[in-house]
Each structure stands twice: as C-alpha cells, then as structure tokens.
Design a protein around this motif. Sequence first.
Motif, PDB file in Angstrom:
ATOM      1  N   ASN A 139       0.843  -1.190   0.000  1.00 16.52           N
ATOM      2  CA  ASN A 139       0.000   0.000   0.000  1.00 16.52           C
ATOM      3  C   ASN A 139       0.880   1.242   0.000  1.00 16.52           C
ATOM      4  O   ASN A 139       1.335   1.712   1.047  1.00 16.52           O
ATOM      5  CB  ASN A 139      -0.925  -0.003   1.212  1.00 16.52           C
ATOM      6  CG  ASN A 139      -1.827   1.219   1.251  1.00 16.52           C
ATOM      7  OD1 ASN A 139      -1.880   2.000   0.303  1.00 16.52           O
ATOM      8  ND2 ASN A 139      -2.535   1.394   2.352  1.00 16.52           N
ATOM      9  N   GLU A 140       1.116   1.783  -1.180  1.00 20.39           N
ATOM     10  CA  GLU A 140       1.982   2.953  -1.305  1.00 20.39           C
ATOM     11  C   GLU A 140       1.361   4.216  -0.701  1.00 20.39           C
ATOM     12  O   GLU A 140       2.052   5.222  -0.500  1.00 20.39           O
ATOM     13  CB  GLU A 140       2.340   3.205  -2.779  1.00 20.39           C
ATOM     14  CG  GLU A 140       1.222   3.750  -3.643  1.00 20.39           C
ATOM     15  CD  GLU A 140       0.295   2.685  -4.208  1.00 20.39           C
ATOM     16  OE1 GLU A 140      -0.395   2.978  -5.202  1.00 20.39           O
ATOM     17  OE2 GLU A 140       0.246   1.569  -3.643  1.00 20.39           O
ATOM     18  N   HIS A 141       0.058   4.161  -0.403  1.00 13.31           N
ATOM     19  CA  HIS A 141      -0.614   5.327   0.177  1.00 13.31           C
ATOM     20  C   HIS A 141      -0.436   5.392   1.696  1.00 13.31           C
ATOM     21  O   HIS A 141      -0.709   6.437   2.292  1.00 13.31           O
ATOM     22  CB  HIS A 141      -2.106   5.290  -0.150  1.00 13.31           C
ATOM     23  CG  HIS A 141      -2.392   5.227  -1.623  1.00 13.31           C
ATOM     24  ND1 HIS A 141      -2.122   6.269  -2.481  1.00 13.31           N
ATOM     25  CD2 HIS A 141      -2.907   4.231  -2.392  1.00 13.31           C
ATOM     26  CE1 HIS A 141      -2.456   5.931  -3.715  1.00 13.31           C
ATOM     27  NE2 HIS A 141      -2.941   4.706  -3.692  1.00 13.31           N
ATOM     28  N   SER A 142      -0.001   4.312   2.320  1.00 15.54           N
ATOM     29  CA  SER A 142       0.130   4.270   3.771  1.00 15.54           C
ATOM     30  C   SER A 142       1.440   4.914   4.226  1.00 15.54           C
ATOM     31  O   SER A 142       2.498   4.632   3.669  1.00 15.54           O
ATOM     32  CB  SER A 142       0.088   2.824   4.265  1.00 15.54           C
ATOM     33  OG  SER A 142       0.426   2.761   5.644  1.00 15.54           O
ATOM     34  N   ALA A 170      10.444 -12.376  -3.500  1.00 18.38           N
ATOM     35  CA  ALA A 170       9.337 -11.920  -4.339  1.00 18.38           C
ATOM     36  C   ALA A 170       9.432 -10.430  -4.595  1.00 18.38           C
ATOM     37  O   ALA A 170       9.782  -9.647  -3.706  1.00 18.38           O
ATOM     38  CB  ALA A 170       8.002 -12.233  -3.672  1.00 18.38           C
ATOM     39  N   ILE A 171       9.115 -10.041  -5.816  1.00 18.36           N
ATOM     40  CA  ILE A 171       8.872  -8.641  -6.134  1.00 18.36           C
ATOM     41  C   ILE A 171       7.436  -8.331  -5.726  1.00 18.36           C
ATOM     42  O   ILE A 171       6.506  -9.060  -6.083  1.00 18.36           O
ATOM     43  CB  ILE A 171       9.071  -8.375  -7.636  1.00 18.36           C
ATOM     44  CG1 ILE A 171      10.556  -8.453  -7.988  1.00 18.36           C
ATOM     45  CG2 ILE A 171       8.504  -7.013  -8.031  1.00 18.36           C
ATOM     46  CD1 ILE A 171      10.838  -8.297  -9.457  1.00 18.36           C
ATOM     47  N   VAL A 172       7.264  -7.258  -4.963  1.00 20.65           N
ATOM     48  CA  VAL A 172       5.939  -6.875  -4.480  1.00 20.65           C
ATOM     49  C   VAL A 172       5.477  -5.646  -5.258  1.00 20.65           C
ATOM     50  O   VAL A 172       6.199  -4.646  -5.352  1.00 20.65           O
ATOM     51  CB  VAL A 172       5.962  -6.592  -2.969  1.00 20.65           C
ATOM     52  CG1 VAL A 172       4.560  -6.244  -2.475  1.00 20.65           C
ATOM     53  CG2 VAL A 172       6.504  -7.811  -2.213  1.00 20.65           C
ATOM     54  N   LEU A 173       4.289  -5.740  -5.826  1.00 20.98           N
ATOM     55  CA  LEU A 173       3.701  -4.629  -6.572  1.00 20.98           C
ATOM     56  C   LEU A 173       2.893  -3.738  -5.633  1.00 20.98           C
ATOM     57  O   LEU A 173       2.452  -4.181  -4.562  1.00 20.98           O
ATOM     58  CB  LEU A 173       2.792  -5.151  -7.686  1.00 20.98           C
ATOM     59  CG  LEU A 173       3.403  -6.165  -8.660  1.00 20.98           C
ATOM     60  CD1 LEU A 173       2.366  -6.591  -9.686  1.00 20.98           C
ATOM     61  CD2 LEU A 173       4.640  -5.599  -9.345  1.00 20.98           C
ATOM     62  N   ASN A 174       2.683  -2.498  -6.050  1.00 20.55           N
ATOM     63  CA  ASN A 174       1.824  -1.620  -5.260  1.00 20.55           C
ATOM     64  C   ASN A 174       0.371  -1.743  -5.721  1.00 20.55           C
ATOM     65  O   ASN A 174       0.044  -2.577  -6.576  1.00 20.55           O
ATOM     66  CB  ASN A 174       2.336  -0.172  -5.299  1.00 20.55           C
ATOM     67  CG  ASN A 174       2.284   0.438  -6.695  1.00 20.55           C
ATOM     68  OD1 ASN A 174       1.601  -0.055  -7.597  1.00 20.55           O
ATOM     69  ND2 ASN A 174       3.010   1.531  -6.878  1.00 20.55           N
ATOM     70  N   THR A 175      -0.501  -0.923  -5.188  1.00 23.20           N
ATOM     71  CA  THR A 175      -1.925  -1.061  -5.511  1.00 23.20           C
ATOM     72  C   THR A 175      -2.230  -0.693  -6.958  1.00 23.20           C
ATOM     73  O   THR A 175      -3.265  -1.087  -7.490  1.00 23.20           O
ATOM     74  CB  THR A 175      -2.773  -0.178  -4.579  1.00 23.20           C
ATOM     75  OG1 THR A 175      -2.430   1.195  -4.764  1.00 23.20           O
ATOM     76  CG2 THR A 175      -2.548  -0.558  -3.122  1.00 23.20           C
ATOM     77  N   ALA A 176      -1.323   0.055  -7.606  1.00 26.98           N
ATOM     78  CA  ALA A 176      -1.504   0.423  -9.014  1.00 26.98           C
ATOM     79  C   ALA A 176      -0.916  -0.628  -9.955  1.00 26.98           C
ATOM     80  O   ALA A 176      -1.025  -0.487 -11.177  1.00 26.98           O
ATOM     81  CB  ALA A 176      -0.856   1.774  -9.293  1.00 26.98           C
ATOM     82  N   GLY A 177      -0.295  -1.673  -9.401  1.00 20.11           N
ATOM     83  CA  GLY A 177       0.296  -2.717 -10.231  1.00 20.11           C
ATOM     84  C   GLY A 177       1.702  -2.408 -10.696  1.00 20.11           C
ATOM     85  O   GLY A 177       2.204  -3.062 -11.618  1.00 20.11           O
ATOM     86  N   PRO A 198      12.267   2.148  -8.219  1.00 18.13           N
ATOM     87  CA  PRO A 198      10.961   2.747  -7.914  1.00 18.13           C
ATOM     88  C   PRO A 198      11.072   3.871  -6.883  1.00 18.13           C
ATOM     89  O   PRO A 198      11.872   3.776  -5.940  1.00 18.13           O
ATOM     90  CB  PRO A 198      10.145   1.567  -7.367  1.00 18.13           C
ATOM     91  CG  PRO A 198      10.798   0.355  -7.947  1.00 18.13           C
ATOM     92  CD  PRO A 198      12.256   0.683  -8.012  1.00 18.13           C
ATOM     93  N   PRO A 199      10.280   4.924  -7.030  1.00 19.39           N
ATOM     94  CA  PRO A 199      10.293   6.010  -6.039  1.00 19.39           C
ATOM     95  C   PRO A 199       9.553   5.617  -4.763  1.00 19.39           C
ATOM     96  O   PRO A 199       8.750   4.669  -4.751  1.00 19.39           O
ATOM     97  CB  PRO A 199       9.569   7.143  -6.762  1.00 19.39           C
ATOM     98  CG  PRO A 199       8.657   6.449  -7.716  1.00 19.39           C
ATOM     99  CD  PRO A 199       9.372   5.201  -8.153  1.00 19.39           C
ATOM    100  N   VAL A 200       9.822   6.361  -3.721  1.00 22.05           N
ATOM    101  CA  VAL A 200       9.151   6.128  -2.440  1.00 22.05           C
ATOM    102  C   VAL A 200       7.644   6.281  -2.599  1.00 22.05           C
ATOM    103  O   VAL A 200       6.866   5.562  -1.960  1.00 22.05           O
ATOM    104  CB  VAL A 200       9.715   7.094  -1.376  1.00 22.05           C
ATOM    105  CG1 VAL A 200       8.893   7.033  -0.095  1.00 22.05           C
ATOM    106  CG2 VAL A 200      11.173   6.764  -1.082  1.00 22.05           C
ATOM    107  N   THR A 201       7.215   7.171  -3.468  1.00 24.47           N
ATOM    108  CA  THR A 201       5.775   7.377  -3.671  1.00 24.47           C
ATOM    109  C   THR A 201       5.101   6.164  -4.309  1.00 24.47           C
ATOM    110  O   THR A 201       3.878   6.060  -4.284  1.00 24.47           O
ATOM    111  CB  THR A 201       5.524   8.609  -4.552  1.00 24.47           C
ATOM    112  OG1 THR A 201       6.324   8.505  -5.747  1.00 24.47           O
ATOM    113  CG2 THR A 201       5.885   9.882  -3.813  1.00 24.47           C
ATOM    114  N   ASP A 202       5.883   5.245  -4.857  1.00 24.88           N
ATOM    115  CA  ASP A 202       5.336   4.000  -5.397  1.00 24.88           C
ATOM    116  C   ASP A 202       5.430   2.845  -4.397  1.00 24.88           C
ATOM    117  O   ASP A 202       5.141   1.699  -4.742  1.00 24.88           O
ATOM    118  CB  ASP A 202       6.058   3.610  -6.687  1.00 24.88           C
ATOM    119  CG  ASP A 202       5.541   4.360  -7.907  1.00 24.88           C
ATOM    120  OD1 ASP A 202       4.558   5.108  -7.754  1.00 24.88           O
ATOM    121  OD2 ASP A 202       6.116   4.204  -8.995  1.00 24.88           O
ATOM    122  N   GLY A 203       5.833   3.140  -3.165  1.00 25.99           N
ATOM    123  CA  GLY A 203       5.877   2.115  -2.130  1.00 25.99           C
ATOM    124  C   GLY A 203       7.245   1.594  -1.797  1.00 25.99           C
ATOM    125  O   GLY A 203       7.378   0.698  -0.960  1.00 25.99           O
TER     126      GLY A 203
END
Length: 264
Positions: A139-142, A170-177, A198-203
């Motif tokens: 959850n990149e929004h948390s 495992a590679i973990v995706l954020n809520t946007a995929g 990936p940026p911090v804003t992407d989780g």
Amino acid sequence: MIVWLNGALLPVDEACIAPSDRGFTLGDGLFETMRAEAGTVLRRDRHLARLRSGAAVLGIPVPLDDAGLAGALTAVLTANDLAQAPAAVLRLELTRGPAPGGLAPPAEPSPTLLVTTRAAPAAAPAPVRLVTARGTRRNEHSPLSRIKHLGYGDMILAHREASGSGADDAIVLNTAGHVAETTISNVFLEVDGAWVTPPVTDGALPGTRRAALLDAGVAAEATVTLAMLARARRAVLSNANGLRPVASIDGRCLSLEEVPAPWR
C-alpha cells in the motif's frame, strides 16, 4: 549472545520484554538493520535519521540521543567480540513499550529499546531468483510504507509465496500494479540502457544504501511498470547488508554482468 536492552547489557536468555509490550501485541514499533565493518556502522547517521523519522510518524519518543544510540551499537558489538569482525549485522528495535489493552496508546509511554547483533555471512550471497507476488500488494498510500515498521505481514506472505514456487524472494507490486520492492530489499533495474529504481511514492522503502546509490548518480527514480520489468536486462537488490545480483525474474534469466565500480 549479549543484547542491549533499555540501557543494560544482558545475556539473551536473561533479557525480558513485558508480555503487554505493544511491539508484541500490536506491532507498534519500528526497527533498523545495520551493517558494521571492523566496528564501524555503515551509514549510521542515515539509519538513525530514518529511525527518528519513523518514530515521529508513530509518535514514539526515542529515549536516547544519537550519541547514546551510537554508544549502544558499539557496546553490543564489543560485548559479542564483533568490534573487530570483518562484518556484523546489527538490529535496533524500538517499541512503544508496555501498555494496557486496546489501540489507544498510553499518555506517557515507556519505550522499549533493544539492540542485537550477529556475525555477517563470510561468503558473498548467490544471485537471487525472483517471482512477482500475486497474493498481496504494498500500500503505497500508507505512511507505514515509508518507515521500517514492525508489521511485516504482507512481506511474510509474499516471501512464503516465493518459497512455494521455488524462488528466493518476491517482487511486491503496489496497488496500481507497479513495482515497489522485494520483501527485504530495494530493486534497481537496467531498462533500455538506464538504471532505475521505484520512487518512495510508489511504495519503495527509503533504504539507506538506496539513498547512497541515488546520491552517487548510478540510477534514477522512475515508476517501474510490468512492461519495464519484462524488458529489464539486469537487476540488483540493495539493502543494509549489501548488493545482490538477480539471476531471474519469473523464470526469465537476466544478465549477471558485474555492476560498475560506483555501485561499490
């Protein structure tokens, strides 16, 4: 093992944490994993700054200043005969401490501060085989995605999924995929001739080694889509313990060509 607990050096079997400690009952705390070489804690100031930033997010007071925290790290290395070791791993854990039941934190918390250490493996880690986790997302929004929070449930599930498929992580995706990170590392990918992470804003967790690599200009932040992941020629994982090359992602072999000198 000798541990440092709330200001005292103790044998590990004599170190006691209250059953009502919120780190145990609610995961209400955070941690830092650090690497020391010959007694020097690498990127110590970055780690302590991230600890304080995370503690501010959670509203947990840090009971020592940076000099006191540095002293605790040195003390536990010395007590375990690791002050001159080629490499050691330290873990500093801070919780809100014991409290009555319920979610509401105590008005005057008594934080628990624990430091442990162990020798680092002598051999370089083998290239890692990755799969993309399908059963959970980051959850990149948390706000918790930006700190070393004790709640690692999603990452444990993703790691179990990887192990079940015969992979190492495992590679973990954020809520946007989009790609966020692996369960224990930041991800750097060579895509179309350029290195990105990936940026911090992407989780992505704001890793200390990640920050050092970005400062060195070896990579740039960019949203990493699944299409980019599929085009990656090389990949490297980074965390406090070092760099680890990636052998494959979802069964597709990647180049194991050594990364250039600035990465070191």
